[in-house]
Design a protein around this motif. Structure first.
Motif, PDB file in Angstrom:
ATOM      1  N   VAL A 205       0.878  -1.165   0.000  1.00  0.00           N
ATOM      2  CA  VAL A 205       0.000   0.000   0.000  1.00  0.00           C
ATOM      3  C   VAL A 205       0.917   1.217   0.000  1.00  0.00           C
ATOM      4  O   VAL A 205       1.763   1.365   0.895  1.00  0.00           O
ATOM      5  CB  VAL A 205      -0.918   0.030   1.236  1.00  0.00           C
ATOM      6  CG1 VAL A 205      -1.836   1.259   1.186  1.00  0.00           C
ATOM      7  CG2 VAL A 205      -1.730  -1.253   1.351  1.00  0.00           C
ATOM      8  N   ILE A 206       0.769   2.080  -0.997  1.00  0.00           N
ATOM      9  CA  ILE A 206       1.680   3.213  -1.126  1.00  0.00           C
ATOM     10  C   ILE A 206       0.942   4.371  -1.790  1.00  0.00           C
ATOM     11  O   ILE A 206       0.032   4.163  -2.607  1.00  0.00           O
ATOM     12  CB  ILE A 206       2.931   2.807  -1.938  1.00  0.00           C
ATOM     13  CG1 ILE A 206       4.030   3.869  -1.846  1.00  0.00           C
ATOM     14  CG2 ILE A 206       2.573   2.487  -3.373  1.00  0.00           C
ATOM     15  CD1 ILE A 206       5.378   3.388  -2.381  1.00  0.00           C
ATOM     16  N   ASP A 207       1.315   5.584  -1.424  1.00  0.00           N
ATOM     17  CA  ASP A 207       0.756   6.787  -2.031  1.00  0.00           C
ATOM     18  C   ASP A 207       1.800   7.337  -2.995  1.00  0.00           C
ATOM     19  O   ASP A 207       2.747   8.004  -2.588  1.00  0.00           O
ATOM     20  CB  ASP A 207       0.430   7.817  -0.942  1.00  0.00           C
ATOM     21  CG  ASP A 207      -0.291   9.044  -1.485  1.00  0.00           C
ATOM     22  OD1 ASP A 207      -0.772   8.985  -2.634  1.00  0.00           O
ATOM     23  OD2 ASP A 207      -0.374  10.058  -0.762  1.00  0.00           O
ATOM     24  N   ALA A 208       1.623   7.005  -4.273  1.00  0.00           N
ATOM     25  CA  ALA A 208       2.589   7.407  -5.300  1.00  0.00           C
ATOM     26  C   ALA A 208       1.855   7.554  -6.618  1.00  0.00           C
ATOM     27  O   ALA A 208       0.737   7.036  -6.777  1.00  0.00           O
ATOM     28  CB  ALA A 208       3.700   6.364  -5.411  1.00  0.00           C
TER      29      ALA A 208
ATOM     30  N   TYR B 225      -1.391  -7.082   5.053  1.00  0.00           N
ATOM     31  CA  TYR B 225      -1.309  -5.698   4.597  1.00  0.00           C
ATOM     32  C   TYR B 225       0.148  -5.236   4.631  1.00  0.00           C
ATOM     33  O   TYR B 225       0.843  -5.445   5.626  1.00  0.00           O
ATOM     34  CB  TYR B 225      -2.150  -4.795   5.497  1.00  0.00           C
ATOM     35  CG  TYR B 225      -3.631  -5.112   5.462  1.00  0.00           C
ATOM     36  CD1 TYR B 225      -4.501  -4.349   4.700  1.00  0.00           C
ATOM     37  CD2 TYR B 225      -4.145  -6.190   6.180  1.00  0.00           C
ATOM     38  CE1 TYR B 225      -5.867  -4.640   4.663  1.00  0.00           C
ATOM     39  CE2 TYR B 225      -5.501  -6.495   6.146  1.00  0.00           C
ATOM     40  CZ  TYR B 225      -6.356  -5.720   5.391  1.00  0.00           C
ATOM     41  OH  TYR B 225      -7.692  -6.019   5.342  1.00  0.00           O
ATOM     42  N   GLY B 226       0.563  -4.551   3.563  1.00  0.00           N
ATOM     43  CA  GLY B 226       1.940  -4.077   3.467  1.00  0.00           C
ATOM     44  C   GLY B 226       2.047  -2.578   3.251  1.00  0.00           C
ATOM     45  O   GLY B 226       2.585  -2.170   2.197  1.00  0.00           O
ATOM     46  N   PRO B 227       1.557  -1.752   4.189  1.00  0.00           N
ATOM     47  CA  PRO B 227       1.775  -0.310   4.032  1.00  0.00           C
ATOM     48  C   PRO B 227       3.275  -0.041   3.971  1.00  0.00           C
ATOM     49  O   PRO B 227       4.006  -0.425   4.883  1.00  0.00           O
ATOM     50  CB  PRO B 227       1.130   0.280   5.289  1.00  0.00           C
ATOM     51  CG  PRO B 227       1.162  -0.835   6.302  1.00  0.00           C
ATOM     52  CD  PRO B 227       0.966  -2.082   5.497  1.00  0.00           C
ATOM     53  N   HIS B 228       3.735   0.607   2.908  1.00  0.00           N
ATOM     54  CA  HIS B 228       5.174   0.686   2.690  1.00  0.00           C
ATOM     55  C   HIS B 228       5.895   1.318   3.864  1.00  0.00           C
ATOM     56  O   HIS B 228       6.881   0.770   4.368  1.00  0.00           O
ATOM     57  CB  HIS B 228       5.479   1.455   1.400  1.00  0.00           C
ATOM     58  CG  HIS B 228       6.941   1.610   1.132  1.00  0.00           C
ATOM     59  ND1 HIS B 228       7.689   2.672   1.608  1.00  0.00           N
ATOM     60  CD2 HIS B 228       7.809   0.815   0.461  1.00  0.00           C
ATOM     61  CE1 HIS B 228       8.945   2.525   1.245  1.00  0.00           C
ATOM     62  NE2 HIS B 228       9.046   1.410   0.541  1.00  0.00           N
ATOM     63  N   SER B 229       5.449   2.487   4.304  1.00  0.00           N
ATOM     64  CA  SER B 229       6.153   3.207   5.368  1.00  0.00           C
ATOM     65  C   SER B 229       5.343   4.420   5.778  1.00  0.00           C
ATOM     66  O   SER B 229       4.393   4.825   5.091  1.00  0.00           O
ATOM     67  CB  SER B 229       7.539   3.648   4.882  1.00  0.00           C
ATOM     68  OG  SER B 229       7.398   4.524   3.767  1.00  0.00           O
ATOM     69  N   ALA B 230       5.743   5.034   6.878  1.00  0.00           N
ATOM     70  CA  ALA B 230       5.090   6.258   7.343  1.00  0.00           C
ATOM     71  C   ALA B 230       5.357   7.420   6.408  1.00  0.00           C
ATOM     72  O   ALA B 230       4.552   8.354   6.329  1.00  0.00           O
ATOM     73  CB  ALA B 230       5.565   6.590   8.755  1.00  0.00           C
ATOM     74  N   TYR B 231       6.492   7.384   5.694  1.00  0.00           N
ATOM     75  CA  TYR B 231       6.831   8.524   4.847  1.00  0.00           C
ATOM     76  C   TYR B 231       6.289   8.413   3.424  1.00  0.00           C
ATOM     77  O   TYR B 231       6.452   9.332   2.629  1.00  0.00           O
ATOM     78  CB  TYR B 231       8.347   8.751   4.822  1.00  0.00           C
ATOM     79  CG  TYR B 231       9.189   7.690   4.148  1.00  0.00           C
ATOM     80  CD1 TYR B 231       9.504   7.765   2.799  1.00  0.00           C
ATOM     81  CD2 TYR B 231       9.694   6.623   4.878  1.00  0.00           C
ATOM     82  CE1 TYR B 231      10.293   6.796   2.185  1.00  0.00           C
ATOM     83  CE2 TYR B 231      10.489   5.649   4.275  1.00  0.00           C
ATOM     84  CZ  TYR B 231      10.771   5.741   2.932  1.00  0.00           C
ATOM     85  OH  TYR B 231      11.552   4.783   2.333  1.00  0.00           O
TER      86      TYR B 231
ATOM     87  N   PRO C 248      -0.178   8.845   3.907  1.00  0.00           N
ATOM     88  CA  PRO C 248      -0.733   9.806   4.856  1.00  0.00           C
ATOM     89  C   PRO C 248      -1.176   9.092   6.134  1.00  0.00           C
ATOM     90  O   PRO C 248      -1.482   7.893   6.108  1.00  0.00           O
ATOM     91  CB  PRO C 248      -1.928  10.401   4.103  1.00  0.00           C
ATOM     92  CG  PRO C 248      -2.342   9.338   3.153  1.00  0.00           C
ATOM     93  CD  PRO C 248      -1.071   8.645   2.746  1.00  0.00           C
ATOM     94  N   PRO C 249      -1.243   9.806   7.253  1.00  0.00           N
ATOM     95  CA  PRO C 249      -1.680   9.176   8.506  1.00  0.00           C
ATOM     96  C   PRO C 249      -3.022   8.470   8.390  1.00  0.00           C
ATOM     97  O   PRO C 249      -3.226   7.408   8.993  1.00  0.00           O
ATOM     98  CB  PRO C 249      -1.738  10.360   9.481  1.00  0.00           C
ATOM     99  CG  PRO C 249      -0.742  11.333   8.951  1.00  0.00           C
ATOM    100  CD  PRO C 249      -0.825  11.205   7.459  1.00  0.00           C
ATOM    101  N   GLU C 250      -3.942   9.033   7.623  1.00  0.00           N
ATOM    102  CA  GLU C 250      -5.257   8.424   7.470  1.00  0.00           C
ATOM    103  C   GLU C 250      -5.154   7.005   6.904  1.00  0.00           C
ATOM    104  O   GLU C 250      -5.902   6.102   7.314  1.00  0.00           O
ATOM    105  CB  GLU C 250      -6.119   9.282   6.546  1.00  0.00           C
ATOM    106  CG  GLU C 250      -7.520   8.736   6.338  1.00  0.00           C
ATOM    107  CD  GLU C 250      -8.309   9.517   5.306  1.00  0.00           C
ATOM    108  OE1 GLU C 250      -9.499   9.200   5.113  1.00  0.00           O
ATOM    109  OE2 GLU C 250      -7.740  10.443   4.675  1.00  0.00           O
ATOM    110  N   ALA C 251      -4.229   6.798   5.971  1.00  0.00           N
ATOM    111  CA  ALA C 251      -4.061   5.466   5.382  1.00  0.00           C
ATOM    112  C   ALA C 251      -3.590   4.469   6.429  1.00  0.00           C
ATOM    113  O   ALA C 251      -4.069   3.322   6.479  1.00  0.00           O
ATOM    114  CB  ALA C 251      -3.076   5.537   4.226  1.00  0.00           C
ATOM    115  N   LEU C 252      -2.656   4.892   7.273  1.00  0.00           N
ATOM    116  CA  LEU C 252      -2.151   3.998   8.317  1.00  0.00           C
ATOM    117  C   LEU C 252      -3.255   3.644   9.307  1.00  0.00           C
ATOM    118  O   LEU C 252      -3.351   2.499   9.773  1.00  0.00           O
ATOM    119  CB  LEU C 252      -0.973   4.656   9.029  1.00  0.00           C
ATOM    120  CG  LEU C 252       0.238   4.972   8.137  1.00  0.00           C
ATOM    121  CD1 LEU C 252       1.262   5.794   8.898  1.00  0.00           C
ATOM    122  CD2 LEU C 252       0.870   3.694   7.606  1.00  0.00           C
TER     123      LEU C 252
END
Length: 438
Positions: free
Chosen positions: A149-152, A185-191, A194-198
């Motif tokens: 899961v990544i925001d890109a 679930y694999g959220p890539h990282s905090a950076y 966004p916080p909402e995704a985490l």
């Protein structure tokens, strides 16, 4: 219906917490591919079926707690760059050109590479879960598929979370032959989110008892914005509601005492990746402090573009070497410690009690190590401590001869039994050549 059978060897290492060395021992496998007995031959029940004799050592299949194995097709690219430049300038642009078929080819090669090294389970953070599953089932290995899961650009993190939810809700948390596939679930990282995704990932995972697998504090400068706002990434993850349930933090290098206590309090596990950490000069994780605080620690290779192999035996040695060097204590981590970290410890870091050890009820995922090698110059008739030292410090993956997953032999005499290695390598090679030409 499979037939039960018995494996017998001069030495069996069940990898229970005391890490005993069992002499002249057997492992019985039932019709379901699970272990029904492991112990001395003299105490064994009547054999359940055929007896398979092996010289050398039997031990549990190794468990890779953190990997991006489809990146076998990217191996060696940008190999001398620091982490953030390596990601932004080389890896992410190359990954943008990968097709689902490319990912399947890379995953299959990675799965074969790991099986030949005695790694029976890998925890993957990547894309295109259908292709990951197909590749691993083809090789006969076991997979924990924590979908990225990544925001890109080109990716919709909300749709990615919804896709994981749907996969688990449709196929189940574990599925496939002998529960070979687990979804998480694999959220890539905090950076990169966004916080909402985490927050949403944490809620969705806890509702399904699924694993959350996330990069944490790998490079010193990667999360400056998050640290400025929250104090640290573990503090941020706790505040936004990601922690709780099954959480696995990959790398976890740049942690304070308070961060370690946060992980211990929240039950967060760590996937320690010493090879990748060293190659990218990311830093040295506080392994001894994590273990002292009661944090569960497993061992991972990271991806084959940043390590650059998938050989967990090398990471065993590096984990012990770096722990000793960073503490200036030659007793900081011993052979038994890192062997358990790569087997039982990695399984525990995933919240799994069905793999990682040779105990009744667990899956019969086993590795046979051949002692006809200079590493075992004294054979197996040496003191237990010396035998474990020879196995961990000197032998390594070259001594792996046979591998079973759920009682099915998937490596015989060093070669995969379910796929042709030459064809697997050729398919992955074609992907690499195309990427280099484009």
């Amino acid at each position: 219906m499979r037939s039960p059978f018995r494996l017998r060897a001069p030495v069996v290492l069940p990898c229970d917490p005391a890490c005993p060395v069992l002499r002249d021992a057997v492992v019985d496998v039932d019709v379901h591919g699970r272990i029904s007995y492991c112990g001395p031959a003299s105490d064994a029940p009547e054999s359940p079926g055929r007896v398979v004799d092996r010289t050398g050592i039997l031990l549990p299949g190794l468990v890779n707690a953190h990997a991006h194995s489809p990146m076998t097709v990217l191996r060696g690219m940008g190999g001398d760059l620091p982490l953030l430049r390596w990601l932004h300038e080389v890896i992410w642009p190359a990954e943008a050109r990968l097709t689902p078929a490319d990912i399947e080819a890379g995953m299959l090669l990675g799965s074969v590479e790991m099986l030949r090294a005695g790694v029976t389970t890998s925890t993957e953070m990547y894309f295109h879960g259908e292709q990951l599953e197909a590749a691993v089932l083809a090789s006969g290995a076991r997979l924990v598929a924590t979908m990225a899961v990544i925001d890109a650009p080109g990716w919709d993190w909300r749709a990615m979370i919804e896709g994981i939810n749907a996969w688990i809700d449709t196929d189940g948390l574990r599925h496939g032959p002998d529960d070979r596939i687990e979804v998480g679930y694999g959220p890539h990282s905090a950076y990169t989110l966004p916080p909402e995704a985490l927050t949403l990932v944490g809620e969705a995972a806890r509702a399904r008892d699924a694993l959350v697998h996330i990069h944490v504090a790998e490079a010193a400068g990667e999360d400056a914005t998050q640290r400025e706002r929250y104090g640290s990434v573990p503090a941020m993850l706790e505040e936004v509601g990601l922690l709780g349930g099954r959480v696995l933090a990959a790398h976890a290098i740049h942690l304070s005492d308070a961060d370690i206590q946060t992980f211990a309090r929240a039950g967060v596990s760590v996937a320690h990746c010493p090879g990748s950490n060293a190659k990218l000069a990311s830093g040295t994780a506080r392994l001894v402090d994590l273990r002292t605080a009661g944090v569960r620690v497993g061992l991972g290779t990271d991806g084959p573009a940043s390590n650059d192999d998938l050989d967990l035996w090398e990471d065993m040695r590096l984990a012990a070497l770096l722990a000793r060097l960073s503490t200036m204590d030659s007793t900081a981590l011993g052979a038994a410690d890192v062997l358990l970290m790569a087997t039982r410890g990695s399984a525990e870091s995933l919240g799994r009690n069905d793999i990682g050890a040779l105990e009744p009820g667990r899956w019969a995922d086993l590795v046979h190590v051949d002692v006809d090698d200079p590493a075992f110059v004294g054979g197996v008739d040496v003191p237990d401590e010396q035998l474990l030292a020879n196995l961990v410090w000197a032998a390594g993956s070259r001594t792996v001869r046979d591998v079973w997953v759920a009682g099915e032999q998937v490596v015989a005499d060093g070669e995969p039994t379910k796929v042709e290695r030459a064809k697997v390598q050729a398919a992955a090679s074609a992907v690499t050549r195309r990427l280099l030409a484009s």
